[in-house]
Design an enzyme around this catalytic site. Structure first.
Site, PDB file in Angstrom:
ATOM      1  N   PRO A 132       0.815  -1.222   0.000  1.00  0.00           N
ATOM      2  CA  PRO A 132       0.000   0.000   0.000  1.00  0.00           C
ATOM      3  C   PRO A 132       0.852   1.278   0.000  1.00  0.00           C
ATOM      4  O   PRO A 132       0.485   2.272  -0.620  1.00  0.00           O
ATOM      5  CB  PRO A 132      -0.810  -0.130   1.296  1.00  0.00           C
ATOM      6  CG  PRO A 132      -0.926  -1.604   1.515  1.00  0.00           C
ATOM      7  CD  PRO A 132       0.369  -2.188   1.022  1.00  0.00           C
ATOM      8  N   ARG A 284     -16.293   8.002 -42.054  1.00  0.00           N
ATOM      9  CA  ARG A 284     -16.965   9.218 -41.596  1.00  0.00           C
ATOM     10  C   ARG A 284     -16.717  10.368 -42.576  1.00  0.00           C
ATOM     11  O   ARG A 284     -15.584  10.594 -43.005  1.00  0.00           O
ATOM     12  CB  ARG A 284     -16.406   9.600 -40.226  1.00  0.00           C
ATOM     13  CG  ARG A 284     -17.028  10.811 -39.605  1.00  0.00           C
ATOM     14  CD  ARG A 284     -18.401  10.499 -39.078  1.00  0.00           C
ATOM     15  NE  ARG A 284     -18.970  11.610 -38.312  1.00  0.00           N
ATOM     16  CZ  ARG A 284     -20.214  11.605 -37.869  1.00  0.00           C
ATOM     17  NH1 ARG A 284     -21.004  10.572 -38.116  1.00  0.00           N
ATOM     18  NH2 ARG A 284     -20.674  12.629 -37.187  1.00  0.00           N
ATOM     19  N   HIS A 354     -12.448   9.492 -33.736  1.00  0.00           N
ATOM     20  CA  HIS A 354     -13.817   8.980 -33.596  1.00  0.00           C
ATOM     21  C   HIS A 354     -14.825  10.077 -33.215  1.00  0.00           C
ATOM     22  O   HIS A 354     -16.037   9.797 -33.143  1.00  0.00           O
ATOM     23  CB  HIS A 354     -13.877   7.872 -32.536  1.00  0.00           C
ATOM     24  CG  HIS A 354     -13.387   6.540 -33.017  1.00  0.00           C
ATOM     25  ND1 HIS A 354     -12.054   6.259 -33.195  1.00  0.00           N
ATOM     26  CD2 HIS A 354     -14.056   5.413 -33.366  1.00  0.00           C
ATOM     27  CE1 HIS A 354     -11.931   5.013 -33.612  1.00  0.00           C
ATOM     28  NE2 HIS A 354     -13.115   4.481 -33.726  1.00  0.00           N
ATOM     29  N   GLY A 355     -14.346  11.280 -32.941  1.00  0.00           N
ATOM     30  CA  GLY A 355     -15.270  12.349 -32.542  1.00  0.00           C
ATOM     31  C   GLY A 355     -16.094  11.922 -31.337  1.00  0.00           C
ATOM     32  O   GLY A 355     -15.597  11.206 -30.461  1.00  0.00           O
ATOM     33  N   GLY A 356     -17.358  12.310 -31.302  1.00  0.00           N
ATOM     34  CA  GLY A 356     -18.234  12.008 -30.170  1.00  0.00           C
ATOM     35  C   GLY A 356     -18.416  10.513 -29.958  1.00  0.00           C
ATOM     36  O   GLY A 356     -18.577  10.047 -28.826  1.00  0.00           O
ATOM     37  N   GLU A 379       4.995  -2.315 -14.186  1.00  0.00           N
ATOM     38  CA  GLU A 379       6.383  -2.713 -14.477  1.00  0.00           C
ATOM     39  C   GLU A 379       7.335  -1.507 -14.443  1.00  0.00           C
ATOM     40  O   GLU A 379       8.357  -1.495 -15.117  1.00  0.00           O
ATOM     41  CB  GLU A 379       6.442  -3.370 -15.858  1.00  0.00           C
ATOM     42  CG  GLU A 379       6.993  -4.774 -15.905  1.00  0.00           C
ATOM     43  CD  GLU A 379       6.103  -5.798 -15.216  1.00  0.00           C
ATOM     44  OE1 GLU A 379       6.602  -6.334 -14.219  1.00  0.00           O
ATOM     45  OE2 GLU A 379       4.979  -6.052 -15.624  1.00  0.00           O
ATOM     46  N   ALA A 382       7.216   5.794 -16.051  1.00  0.00           N
ATOM     47  CA  ALA A 382       8.140   6.430 -17.006  1.00  0.00           C
ATOM     48  C   ALA A 382       9.369   6.977 -16.285  1.00  0.00           C
ATOM     49  O   ALA A 382      10.504   6.853 -16.775  1.00  0.00           O
ATOM     50  CB  ALA A 382       7.407   7.563 -17.726  1.00  0.00           C
TER      51      ALA A 382
HETATM   52  C1  LIG Z   1      -3.590  -2.359 -12.574  1.00  0.00           C
HETATM   53  C2  LIG Z   1      -2.298  -2.529 -11.871  1.00  0.00           C
HETATM   54  C3  LIG Z   1      -1.709  -3.788 -11.772  1.00  0.00           C
HETATM   55  C4  LIG Z   1      -0.520  -3.962 -11.058  1.00  0.00           C
HETATM   56  N1  LIG Z   1       0.009  -5.222 -10.920  1.00  0.00           N
HETATM   57  C5  LIG Z   1       1.063  -5.415 -10.107  1.00  0.00           C
HETATM   58  C6  LIG Z   1       1.553  -6.738  -9.828  1.00  0.00           C
HETATM   59  O1  LIG Z   1       1.065  -7.724 -10.387  1.00  0.00           O
HETATM   60  N2  LIG Z   1       2.553  -6.889  -8.912  1.00  0.00           N
HETATM   61  C7  LIG Z   1       3.126  -5.820  -8.293  1.00  0.00           C
HETATM   62  O2  LIG Z   1       4.044  -6.028  -7.487  1.00  0.00           O
HETATM   63  N3  LIG Z   1       2.722  -4.553  -8.559  1.00  0.00           N
HETATM   64  C8  LIG Z   1       1.702  -4.330  -9.449  1.00  0.00           C
HETATM   65  N4  LIG Z   1       1.253  -3.045  -9.695  1.00  0.00           N
HETATM   66  C9  LIG Z   1       1.867  -1.929  -8.991  1.00  0.00           C
HETATM   67  C10 LIG Z   1       2.749  -1.080  -9.884  1.00  0.00           C
HETATM   68  O3  LIG Z   1       3.934  -1.782 -10.191  1.00  0.00           O
HETATM   69  C11 LIG Z   1       3.011   0.242  -9.148  1.00  0.00           C
HETATM   70  O4  LIG Z   1       1.774   0.957  -9.118  1.00  0.00           O
HETATM   71  C12 LIG Z   1       4.073   1.061  -9.834  1.00  0.00           C
HETATM   72  O5  LIG Z   1       5.336   0.467  -9.701  1.00  0.00           O
HETATM   73  C13 LIG Z   1       4.142   2.500  -9.254  1.00  0.00           C
HETATM   74  O6  LIG Z   1       4.201   2.455  -7.872  1.00  0.00           O
HETATM   75  P1  LIG Z   1       3.194   3.370  -6.990  1.00  0.00           P
HETATM   76  O7  LIG Z   1       1.838   3.184  -7.519  1.00  0.00           O
HETATM   77  O8  LIG Z   1       3.446   3.047  -5.564  1.00  0.00           O
HETATM   78  O9  LIG Z   1       3.646   4.843  -7.288  1.00  0.00           O
HETATM   79  P2  LIG Z   1       4.810   5.629  -6.512  1.00  0.00           P
HETATM   80  O10 LIG Z   1       6.030   4.813  -6.456  1.00  0.00           O
HETATM   81  O11 LIG Z   1       4.260   6.144  -5.231  1.00  0.00           O
HETATM   82  O12 LIG Z   1       5.049   6.849  -7.500  1.00  0.00           O
HETATM   83  C14 LIG Z   1       4.134   7.957  -7.593  1.00  0.00           C
HETATM   84  C15 LIG Z   1       4.670   8.925  -8.658  1.00  0.00           C
HETATM   85  O13 LIG Z   1       5.958   9.401  -8.265  1.00  0.00           O
HETATM   86  C16 LIG Z   1       6.908   9.123  -9.304  1.00  0.00           C
HETATM   87  N5  LIG Z   1       8.201   8.816  -8.669  1.00  0.00           N
HETATM   88  C17 LIG Z   1       8.451   7.886  -7.718  1.00  0.00           C
HETATM   89  N6  LIG Z   1       9.755   7.899  -7.394  1.00  0.00           N
HETATM   90  C18 LIG Z   1      10.362   8.844  -8.173  1.00  0.00           C
HETATM   91  C19 LIG Z   1      11.690   9.340  -8.341  1.00  0.00           C
HETATM   92  N7  LIG Z   1      12.706   8.825  -7.639  1.00  0.00           N
HETATM   93  N8  LIG Z   1      11.909  10.317  -9.235  1.00  0.00           N
HETATM   94  C20 LIG Z   1      10.901  10.846  -9.977  1.00  0.00           C
HETATM   95  N9  LIG Z   1       9.620  10.417  -9.873  1.00  0.00           N
HETATM   96  C21 LIG Z   1       9.356   9.448  -8.994  1.00  0.00           C
HETATM   97  C22 LIG Z   1       6.342   7.928 -10.043  1.00  0.00           C
HETATM   98  O14 LIG Z   1       6.876   7.847 -11.359  1.00  0.00           O
HETATM   99  C23 LIG Z   1       4.851   8.252 -10.033  1.00  0.00           C
HETATM  100  O15 LIG Z   1       4.575   9.193 -11.042  1.00  0.00           O
HETATM  101  C24 LIG Z   1       0.108  -2.843 -10.465  1.00  0.00           C
HETATM  102  C25 LIG Z   1      -0.470  -1.564 -10.592  1.00  0.00           C
HETATM  103  C26 LIG Z   1      -1.644  -1.405 -11.289  1.00  0.00           C
HETATM  104  C27 LIG Z   1      -2.252  -0.024 -11.392  1.00  0.00           C
END
Ligand SMILES: Cc1cc2nc3c(=O)[nH]c(=O)nc-3n(C[C@H](O)[C@H](O)[C@H](O)COP(=O)(O)OP(=O)(O)OC[C@H]3O[C@@H](n4cnc5c(N)ncnc54)[C@H](O)[C@@H]3O)c2cc1C
Length: 401
Positions: A132, A284, A354-356, A379, A382
């Site tokens: 979390p 279209r 696709h517009g609206g 994974e 960016a």
């Molecule tokens: C639908 C879904 C499926 C997923 N499935 C899996 C899974 O199967 N197993 C698993 O382990 N995880 C899973 N994830 C988790 C996912 O890997 C994380 O959400 C992701 O790595 C980003 O972590 P966070 O959400 O805690 O964001 P944070 O780490 O809190 O980052 C928040 C923002 O801060 C930016 N940020 C963080 N650190 C830095 C830095 N040093 N410099 C600049 N910017 C920074 C990030 O790029 C982002 O924009 C899933 C997520 C989603 C949404």
């Protein structure tokens, strides 16, 4: 075969397999994807068909009952499947990462125990790093495994978050903290445990609870869950590779092939968005002609196709490097970053064409529009890809003297 996303120098077997997967996607996935997604329904029939086709064992070696295909073949299949429906590619993605990690880092006993059943899809994998309070910052993991003295018994407590396939999987590779006292580095104090559980929700193994599905904006059909450990008893035999303290590196290896895989999914989704956009633009009419004949739309299509093609070639390069046994962290990071950003852009451009109607649930682009953002996050975001790319560039281009 479409002119876009073609791949040079494939073997006859690869071409045949991809043709088969493309037919499967066109006939069995695309016609039902949007309806199932809107209902958030698990695509059981598609999963059963994929089991029969051997998709769950694509990269598992033949000696363990799989098809023994390369990462490139796997990624090209994933690209095709994601073109049909991104959620289906999500169902095989975590399974593939766990199978890859067991193959690369597992003991022979673990390989024998899990890989043959993973190849048939009887055992289905999920992997879990996020919690979390953390995603990008993996070293901050709090879920803890404590060893009972010098014995082989461990107890795990803590909470995990965002497990793709967390409900449907019956084997989860979980990264936890194990304070071994041998190193100050957080990276050496982490261990991957292989947790066996029942599929489903509630208490699915002793001390292991999957509370329920997380409601998401898109990427529906596939279950994404939390995972709660409360005094879960396990043993050294369930440590990936049998030795604690190696989990961080094992997970990073898994995530690296996972990045090629996410790039492939982004290629598939963007290809579908392009197909929908170029088709709609030729139907279209506005101001007395097809909208494809307006230069503004034509330029959009050209921009979209260029991005679709560039993403594919970068993804193929990253996969081929890994298959050749070379380091590919730079290319995998670039492929994931480029393909995910391009995908979000191509999907948005198709939506605008696709517009609206793009806003109507009757049109497929509405689903893609909700799916594409997940690829920007999963994974590694960016920013995380750019950190990997940047650091690697500084290694290669370090000033001498
Ligand atoms: C639908 C879904 C499926 C997923 N499935 C899996 C899974 O199967 N197993 C698993 O382990 N995880 C899973 N994830 C988790 C996912 O890997 C994380 O959400 C992701 O790595 C980003 O972590 P966070 O959400 O805690 O964001 P944070 O780490 O809190 O980052 C928040 C923002 O801060 C930016 N940020 C963080 N650190 C830095 C830095 N040093 N410099 C600049 N910017 C920074 C990030 O790029 C982002 O924009 C899933 C997520 C989603 C949404």
């Amino acid at each position: 075969m479409s002119r876009l996303q073609s791949t040079d120098n494939l073997t006859e077997e690869q071409v045949e397999l991809l043709k088969l997967v493309k037919e499967f996607v066109d006939e069995q996935i695309i016609p039902v994807a949007t309806e199932l997604e809107h209902q958030d329904e698990y695509p059981q029939r598609i999963v059963d068909q994929m089991k029969e086709m051997g998709i769950f064992g694509l990269m598992i070696p033949e000696e363990y009952g799989g098809l023994g295909e390369s990462l490139l073949t796997y990624a090209l299949c994933v690209e095709e499947i994601a073109r049909g429906w991104m959620s289906v590619s999500g169902i095989i993605n975590t399974h593939f990462i766990v199978a890859y990690m067991i193959l690369q880092h597992g003991t022979e006993e673990q390989k024998q125990r899990y890989l043959p059943k993973m190849a048939t899809g009887e055992i289905r994998g999920a992997f879990s790093m996020s919690e979390p309070a953390l995603g990008s910052d993996v070293a901050a993991i709090k879920t803890k495994a404590v060893r009972d003295g010098d014995s082989d018994n461990w107890t795990i407590d803590g909470q995990k978050m965002w497990l793709t396939n967390g409900g449907s999987a019956n084997l989860v590779a979980v990264l936890v903290r194990t304070e071994l006292g041998e190193s100050d580095s957080p990276y050496r104090n982490m261990t991957t445990f292989l947790i066996e559980k029942e599929s489903g929700f509630g208490e699915t193994a002793q001390g292991v609870t999957v509370p329920g599905k997380i409601e998401k904006m898109g990427y529906k059909g596939v279950d994404t869950t939390e995972l709660v450990f409360q005094g879960h008893k396990t043993s050294t035999a369930q440590i990936l590779g049998g030795v604690p303290g190696k989990g961080f590196y094992q997970m990073m290896d898994g995530v690296e092939v996972g990045r090629v895989n996410v790039a492939a999914r982004a290629c598939g989704v963007s290809m579908r968005a392009f197909e929908l956009g170029i088709s709609y633009a030729q139907q279209r009419e506005t101001f007395g002609k097809k909208i494809a004949e307006h230069q503004g739309i034509l330029f959009r299509l050209a921009d979209m196709a260029t991005k679709v093609e560039a993403s594919h070639q970068m993804m193929v390069k990253a996969a081929r490097l890994k298959d050749a046994g070379e380091r590919n962290d730079l290319e995998a990071g670039m492929a994931k970053y480029l393909a995910a950003e391009n995908c979000a852009d191509v999907v948005e451009q198709s939506f605008r064409i696709h517009g609206g109607y793009g806003y109507s649930k009757e049109y497929e682009i509405e689903r893609l529009y909700r799916e594409a953002p997940m690829l920007l996050i999963g994974e590694g975001t960016a920013e995380i890809q750019k950190m990997i790319i940047g650091r690697r560039l500084l290694e290669d281009y370090r000033l001498k003297g």
